[in-house]
Design a protein around this motif. Structure first.
Motif, PDB file in Angstrom:
ATOM      1  N   TYR A 181       0.824  -1.205   0.000  1.00 46.10           N
ATOM      2  CA  TYR A 181       0.000   0.000   0.000  1.00 46.10           C
ATOM      3  C   TYR A 181       0.859   1.256   0.000  1.00 46.10           C
ATOM      4  O   TYR A 181       0.628   2.201  -0.767  1.00 46.10           O
ATOM      5  N   ALA A 182       1.875   1.271   0.867  1.00 42.77           N
ATOM      6  CA  ALA A 182       2.745   2.434   0.948  1.00 42.77           C
ATOM      7  C   ALA A 182       3.560   2.614  -0.323  1.00 42.77           C
ATOM      8  O   ALA A 182       3.781   3.737  -0.788  1.00 42.77           O
ATOM      9  N   THR A 183       4.003   1.504  -0.904  1.00 42.04           N
ATOM     10  CA  THR A 183       4.848   1.576  -2.098  1.00 42.04           C
ATOM     11  C   THR A 183       4.063   2.052  -3.309  1.00 42.04           C
ATOM     12  O   THR A 183       4.490   2.959  -4.028  1.00 42.04           O
ATOM     13  N   THR A 184       2.908   1.457  -3.538  1.00 39.96           N
ATOM     14  CA  THR A 184       2.118   1.848  -4.709  1.00 39.96           C
ATOM     15  C   THR A 184       1.536   3.252  -4.540  1.00 39.96           C
ATOM     16  O   THR A 184       1.260   3.933  -5.538  1.00 39.96           O
ATOM     17  N   GLY A 185       1.356   3.706  -3.302  1.00 42.20           N
ATOM     18  CA  GLY A 185       0.871   5.064  -3.093  1.00 42.20           C
ATOM     19  C   GLY A 185       1.863   6.124  -3.513  1.00 42.20           C
ATOM     20  O   GLY A 185       1.500   7.295  -3.664  1.00 42.20           O
ATOM     21  N   GLY A 186       3.118   5.735  -3.735  1.00 37.71           N
ATOM     22  CA  GLY A 186       4.135   6.675  -4.187  1.00 37.71           C
ATOM     23  C   GLY A 186       4.380   6.646  -5.676  1.00 37.71           C
ATOM     24  O   GLY A 186       5.361   7.232  -6.152  1.00 37.71           O
ATOM     25  N   MET A 187       3.498   5.969  -6.419  1.00 40.71           N
ATOM     26  CA  MET A 187       3.628   5.892  -7.880  1.00 40.71           C
ATOM     27  C   MET A 187       2.503   6.694  -8.528  1.00 40.71           C
ATOM     28  O   MET A 187       1.328   6.524  -8.182  1.00 40.71           O
ATOM     29  N   ALA A 219       3.961  15.945  -3.133  1.00 43.38           N
ATOM     30  CA  ALA A 219       3.176  16.288  -4.325  1.00 43.38           C
ATOM     31  C   ALA A 219       2.570  15.044  -4.969  1.00 43.38           C
ATOM     32  O   ALA A 219       1.456  15.089  -5.504  1.00 43.38           O
ATOM     33  N   VAL A 220       3.300  13.929  -4.929  1.00 48.82           N
ATOM     34  CA  VAL A 220       2.782  12.680  -5.508  1.00 48.82           C
ATOM     35  C   VAL A 220       1.599  12.185  -4.687  1.00 48.82           C
ATOM     36  O   VAL A 220       0.568  11.764  -5.234  1.00 48.82           O
ATOM     37  N   ARG A 221       1.735  12.212  -3.377  1.00 47.51           N
ATOM     38  CA  ARG A 221       0.627  11.759  -2.530  1.00 47.51           C
ATOM     39  C   ARG A 221      -0.605  12.655  -2.713  1.00 47.51           C
ATOM     40  O   ARG A 221      -1.735  12.175  -2.740  1.00 47.51           O
ATOM     41  N   GLU A 222      -0.388  13.939  -2.824  1.00 51.47           N
ATOM     42  CA  GLU A 222      -1.523  14.848  -3.020  1.00 51.47           C
ATOM     43  C   GLU A 222      -2.184  14.613  -4.373  1.00 51.47           C
ATOM     44  O   GLU A 222      -3.418  14.632  -4.478  1.00 51.47           O
ATOM     45  N   LEU A 257      -4.321  11.738  -4.160  1.00 50.68           N
ATOM     46  CA  LEU A 257      -5.308  11.815  -3.081  1.00 50.68           C
ATOM     47  C   LEU A 257      -5.109  10.648  -2.107  1.00 50.68           C
ATOM     48  O   LEU A 257      -6.052   9.987  -1.664  1.00 50.68           O
ATOM     49  N   PHE A 258      -3.850  10.407  -1.779  1.00 46.09           N
ATOM     50  CA  PHE A 258      -3.490   9.259  -0.956  1.00 46.09           C
ATOM     51  C   PHE A 258      -3.965   9.456   0.475  1.00 46.09           C
ATOM     52  O   PHE A 258      -3.781  10.514   1.066  1.00 46.09           O
ATOM     53  N   GLU A 259      -4.584   8.417   1.039  1.00 43.61           N
ATOM     54  CA  GLU A 259      -5.023   8.424   2.424  1.00 43.61           C
ATOM     55  C   GLU A 259      -4.685   7.080   3.062  1.00 43.61           C
ATOM     56  O   GLU A 259      -4.698   6.042   2.392  1.00 43.61           O
ATOM     57  N   TRP A 260      -4.412   7.113   4.349  1.00 43.72           N
ATOM     58  CA  TRP A 260      -4.120   5.884   5.085  1.00 43.72           C
ATOM     59  C   TRP A 260      -5.376   5.201   5.585  1.00 43.72           C
ATOM     60  O   TRP A 260      -5.321   4.057   6.070  1.00 43.72           O
ATOM     61  N   ALA A 261      -6.527   5.866   5.507  1.00 42.19           N
ATOM     62  CA  ALA A 261      -7.754   5.359   6.130  1.00 42.19           C
ATOM     63  C   ALA A 261      -8.116   3.931   5.716  1.00 42.19           C
ATOM     64  O   ALA A 261      -8.471   3.117   6.576  1.00 42.19           O
TER      65      ALA A 261
END
Length: 419
Positions: free
Chosen positions: A81-87, A276-279, A282-286
């Motif tokens: 989850y964390a890795t793909t959220g940075g792509m 900027a990538v997470r924004e 719209l990446f969220e940990w929820a």
């Protein structure tokens, strides 16, 4: 050893009913009090066990479930989850029927490498951006749930939680690829064909897509992290250093080492991902926090259910019963514990036969898109689509549409492989 009383399985049944009903009848309460609900069912299991066996024995059993089952499970999900959220994918082909179908086909294969959650996170946003000119996009989101969010996980233990649990139970790493590739092909072909025809009809009423530029990927270093995750999972089948005891519970050394490495890779992925990538994503940990709160209770309360199944002599189920039974139960409850129950019923203390395991695995994975609660990515995809202004159907409306889309494909898989 006598099997535990049937009453000890009631907390697990109550937990599954909570998962099935609360998101429908009280969604706000469910999301705000999910942790408390999970803790309630865990304590309801723990108190009678402590009264019967003593507090130390009860706590040791719960700790063993968390250490040996929950930690390996949640750590690999966190890493993916964390890795793909940075792509972040930008550009590429516009939202035409051919390109949309190609996105879905590629995403279905990608889900076997980076997991259904990871692939859904990576691809839903560029797919919706490519179709921003469309007024009708609900069918695109539903197809993404059915294929990328669920069926594509059939090809590896990294693809979907049930198959990873099977790997932890001793199923070889490449078993899903060898035994589920053909069922996935037979399933995906009619779904993709039906989607293409429906999308071509939808495209006629929409303006042409705007030029989007060449395909670009930010976060290439995350591909290396994904490769390390895959190698770590595969390494658990090769390296066996023995067991390690922690606070009274034993865990295989390779599982503990892999879990710690997954946690480290998740931390590294989070550290190197630009804000900027997470924004932009719209990446969220929820969504992951919800899994992290819910699954400790699942792994704790399922213990007597698995013990009952292991100590009962039962008539083996047919391939048809395993396929439809595990599938429908997975769709309306949760596919990870459902898979474990059918797995133990078919194999006892050992592994099920290849025929039984193939039917159970196919059912647990392919039926997951039938409801919003069938698999972890489903609700997340729905939420992201709603954030983009897409009015997704409610629970029963979605289930009806998904059933219409899935029925021909599931029927074909059943006739070809499990009848």
């Amino acid at each position: 050893m006598q099997p535990p009383p049937l009453l000890e399985a009631l907390p697990f049944a109550g937990l599954l009913l909570s998962i099935a009903l609360f998101p429908m009848v009280a969604p706000r309460f469910w999301h705000r009090r999910l942790g408390a609900i999970a803790a309630f069912w865990s304590l309801l299991f723990l108190f009678p066990l402590a009264a019967h066996d003593g507090l130390h024995a009860a706590l040791t059993e719960c700790w063993s479930a968390l250490l040996t089952e929950y930690l390996p499970f949640v750590s690999v999900l966190l890493a993916l989850y964390a890795t793909t959220g940075g792509m972040l994918i930008r550009g590429g082909p516009g939202g035409t029927p051919a390109s949309n179908t190609a996105w879905l086909a590629v995403g279905t294969l990608l889900a076997g490498v980076i997991g259904t959650t990871g692939a859904s996170m990576v691809l839903i946003r560029p797919l919706l951006r490519a179709n921003a000119h469309r007024a009708q996009k609900i069918h695109i989101v539903i197809a993404l749930i059915l294929l990328i969010g669920n069926a594509g996980g059939a090809l590896s233990p990294l693809g979907d939680p049930p198959l990873y649990l099977g790997f932890l139970q001793g199923v070889p790493f490449f078993w899903p690829l060898r035994h589920l590739a053909l069922p996935l092909l037979v399933f995906a072909a009619p779904v993709l064909a039906g989607f293409y025809l429906l999308d071509r009809r939808s495209a006629r009423a929409a303006p042409p897509p705007e030029p989007r530029g060449r395909l670009r990927l930010r976060g290439r270093w995350h591909l290396l992290l994904i490769a390390l995750i895959n190698l770590t999972v595969l390494g658990q089948a090769i390296w066996h250093p023995g067991t390690v005891r922690l606070f009274g519970a034993a865990i295989d050394g390779e599982r503990l080492a892999a879990s710690l490495l997954f946690l480290a890779l998740a931390g590294l992925a989070s550290a190197i991902t630009p804000l900027a990538v997470r924004e932009a994503n719209l990446f969220e940990w929820a969504p992951l926090v919800e899994i992290a709160k819910l699954f400790p209770a699942i792994f704790i309360t399922i213990t007597p259910v698995l013990a009952l199944l292991a100590t009962q002599t039962q008539t083996p189920l047919s391939a048809t019963a395993n396929f439809w039974g595990s599938g429908l139960a997975s769709a309306f409850l949760d596919n990870a514990p459902t898979y474990l129950i059918f797995f133990r019923q078919a194999g006892g203390e050992g592994l099920p036969s290849d025929d039984a395991l193939r039917a159970i695995s196919a059912g647990a994975v392919l039926f997951g898109g039938l409801t919003y609660i069938g698999n972890a990515p489903n609700m997340m995809i729905r939420t992201i689509a709603a954030q983009r202004g897409i009015r997704m159907p409610r629970f029963f409306g979605y289930t009806g549409l998904a059933a219409l889309a899935l029925a021909p494909a599931l029927g074909l898989v059943w006739v070809v492989f499990f009848r």
